[in-house]
Design a protein around this motif. Structure first.
Motif, mmCIF file in Angstrom:
data_model
loop_
_atom_site.group_PDB
_atom_site.id
_atom_site.type_symbol
_atom_site.label_atom_id
_atom_site.label_comp_id
_atom_site.label_asym_id
_atom_site.label_seq_id
_atom_site.Cartn_x
_atom_site.Cartn_y
_atom_site.Cartn_z
ATOM 1 N N ILE A 60 13.657 -20.629 -17.947
ATOM 2 C CA ILE A 60 14.340 -19.522 -17.102
ATOM 3 C C ILE A 60 13.046 -18.402 -16.642
ATOM 4 O O ILE A 60 12.709 -18.231 -17.866
ATOM 5 N N VAL A 61 12.926 -17.853 -15.849
ATOM 6 C CA VAL A 61 12.344 -16.650 -15.528
ATOM 7 C C VAL A 61 13.101 -15.586 -14.834
ATOM 8 O O VAL A 61 13.532 -15.998 -13.902
ATOM 9 N N GLU A 119 11.006 -16.456 -19.940
ATOM 10 C CA GLU A 119 10.319 -15.237 -19.858
ATOM 11 C C GLU A 119 10.751 -14.347 -18.975
ATOM 12 O O GLU A 119 11.555 -14.614 -18.129
ATOM 13 N N ASN A 120 10.324 -13.095 -19.258
ATOM 14 C CA ASN A 120 10.703 -11.639 -18.738
ATOM 15 C C ASN A 120 9.869 -10.594 -18.718
ATOM 16 O O ASN A 120 8.938 -10.778 -19.649
ATOM 17 N N SER A 175 4.855 -9.346 -13.347
ATOM 18 C CA SER A 175 5.835 -9.523 -12.457
ATOM 19 C C SER A 175 6.415 -10.955 -12.545
ATOM 20 O O SER A 175 5.904 -11.653 -13.352
ATOM 21 N N LYS A 176 7.391 -11.012 -11.763
ATOM 22 C CA LYS A 176 8.122 -12.486 -11.884
ATOM 23 C C LYS A 176 7.182 -13.696 -11.470
ATOM 24 O O LYS A 176 7.124 -14.724 -12.375
ATOM 25 N N GLY A 177 6.382 -13.500 -10.397
ATOM 26 C CA GLY A 177 5.371 -14.709 -10.061
ATOM 27 C C GLY A 177 4.567 -14.815 -11.221
ATOM 28 O O GLY A 177 4.075 -15.996 -11.529
ATOM 29 N N GLU A 178 4.106 -13.743 -11.933
ATOM 30 C CA GLU A 178 3.202 -13.935 -13.068
ATOM 31 C C GLU A 178 3.808 -14.740 -14.103
ATOM 32 O O GLU A 178 3.396 -15.437 -14.703
ATOM 33 N N ASN A 179 4.954 -14.086 -14.485
ATOM 34 C CA ASN A 179 5.615 -14.900 -15.465
ATOM 35 C C ASN A 179 6.106 -16.277 -15.334
ATOM 36 O O ASN A 179 6.239 -17.352 -16.086
ATOM 37 N N GLU A 208 13.918 -7.264 -22.277
ATOM 38 C CA GLU A 208 13.962 -8.175 -23.469
ATOM 39 C C GLU A 208 15.314 -8.345 -23.991
ATOM 40 O O GLU A 208 16.044 -7.248 -23.996
ATOM 41 N N GLY A 209 15.976 -9.635 -24.558
ATOM 42 C CA GLY A 209 17.126 -9.416 -25.009
ATOM 43 C C GLY A 209 18.134 -9.970 -24.057
ATOM 44 O O GLY A 209 19.213 -10.432 -24.581
ATOM 45 N N TYR A 210 18.054 -9.845 -22.725
ATOM 46 C CA TYR A 210 19.161 -10.235 -21.780
ATOM 47 C C TYR A 210 19.425 -11.699 -21.701
ATOM 48 O O TYR A 210 20.547 -12.185 -21.777
#
Length: 206
Positions: free
Chosen positions: A107-108, A133-134, A141-145, A113-115
Motif C-alpha cells: 500500500i502507498v 508507505e505514506n 510525494s506519492k510517486g517517490e513513495n 502516519e497511523g492511517y
C-alpha cells in the motif's frame, strides 16, 4: 508482473463516514469558520496530501493554524478508525487472499502516519501486505513513495491500483502501469487498465 501496490482511499475502502464524524468533533470547537466536515467535503480532497487538504478546508486560518487544526483532526480520526473502521469495498478480503497467493501486495497512500495502521488494526487485513508507505512518515510525494517501496522490496514489475489523477501521475512518475479503480472518487486523464470493482482484479490478473 511480480506485485501490486494499492492506493487506500477509494481503492480498498471508503472511510469518509467515520472521518467526517471525527473531524467535525474537532472543528466544532475550533476557531475556524467551518463547524462541520461532511463526506462530500472529504470527497473533494481525496488523493491530496494533508497540507493541501488543510489549505482547502481551513482557508480562513493562517498556515500554522491550518496545520495545527488538521493534525488534531487526523489524531481524532486515527483513534476513531481503530474503533469503528471504514467501509470495505465488496469482496476485498476474498480478492486480497486470492491475489496474495500469486503476487506480493503493498500500500502507498497520501495519508498521515497511523492511517494505514488503523486500516490494518480494525479490519485485520495487514497480513496480506508486505510493506506500506505514506508522506506522513517520509515527507515524499506519492510517486517517490512508490519508488521507495519498489526499491526497499526489490520489486521489478509492479502495477499501481488507484482512483485519482494523482494516482495516475504517481504511477507514471514511478514508471509503472496504472490500474484505474473506477468505483472510487476520481477521474484520471488515462490508465493502462480499468476495473469497475475490486473483484475484477481477479479476472484481470489470475
Amino acid at each position: 508482473m511480480d506485485s501490486i501496490i494499492f492506493d487506500l482511499d477509494g481503492t480498498l475502502w471508503d472511510s469518509r463516514k467515520t472521518v467526517a464524524k471525527s473531524w467535525t468533533r474537532v472543528v466544532k470547537d475550533a476557531n475556524c469558520k467551518r463547524r462541520e466536515i461532511t463526506e462530500n467535503d472529504l470527497r473533494g480532497t481525496m488523493g491530496l496530501q494533508i497540507p493541501d487538504i488543510a489549505d482547502i478546508l481551513f482557508d480562513d486560518l493562517s498556515k500554522e493554524e491550518r496545520m495545527e487544526l488538521i493534525l488534531a483532526c487526523c489524531e481524532q480520526e486515527r483513534v476513531d478508525l481503530e474503533q469503528e473502521g471504514g467501509k470495505l469495498y465488496e469482496g476485498l478480503e476474498e480478492t486480497l487472499n486470492a491475489l496474495s497467493k500469486k503476487y506480493r501486495l503493498f500500500i502507498v497512500s497520501n495519508c498521515q502516519e497511523g492511517y494505514i495502521e488503523s486500516f490494518y488494526a480494525y479490519h485485520g487485513l495487514g497480513h496480506f501486505f508486505e510493506d506500506f508507505e505514506n508522506p506522513g512518515r517520509t515527507g515524499l510525494s506519492k510517486g517517490e513513495n512508490i519508488q521507495l517501496v519498489m526499491e526497499r522490496n526489490g520489486l521489478s514489475e509492479p502495477v499501481y491500483v488507484g482512483d485519482t489523477e494523482g494516482d495516475r501521475a504517481a504511477a507514471v512518475f514511478a514508471g509503472i502501469p496504472f490500474v484505474f479503480a473506477a468505483y472510487g472518487f476520481g477521474e484520471p486523464e488515462g490508465y493502462d487498465e480499468r476495473i469497475e470493482s475490486v473483484r475484477e482484479l481477479e479476472k484481470l490478473y489470475l
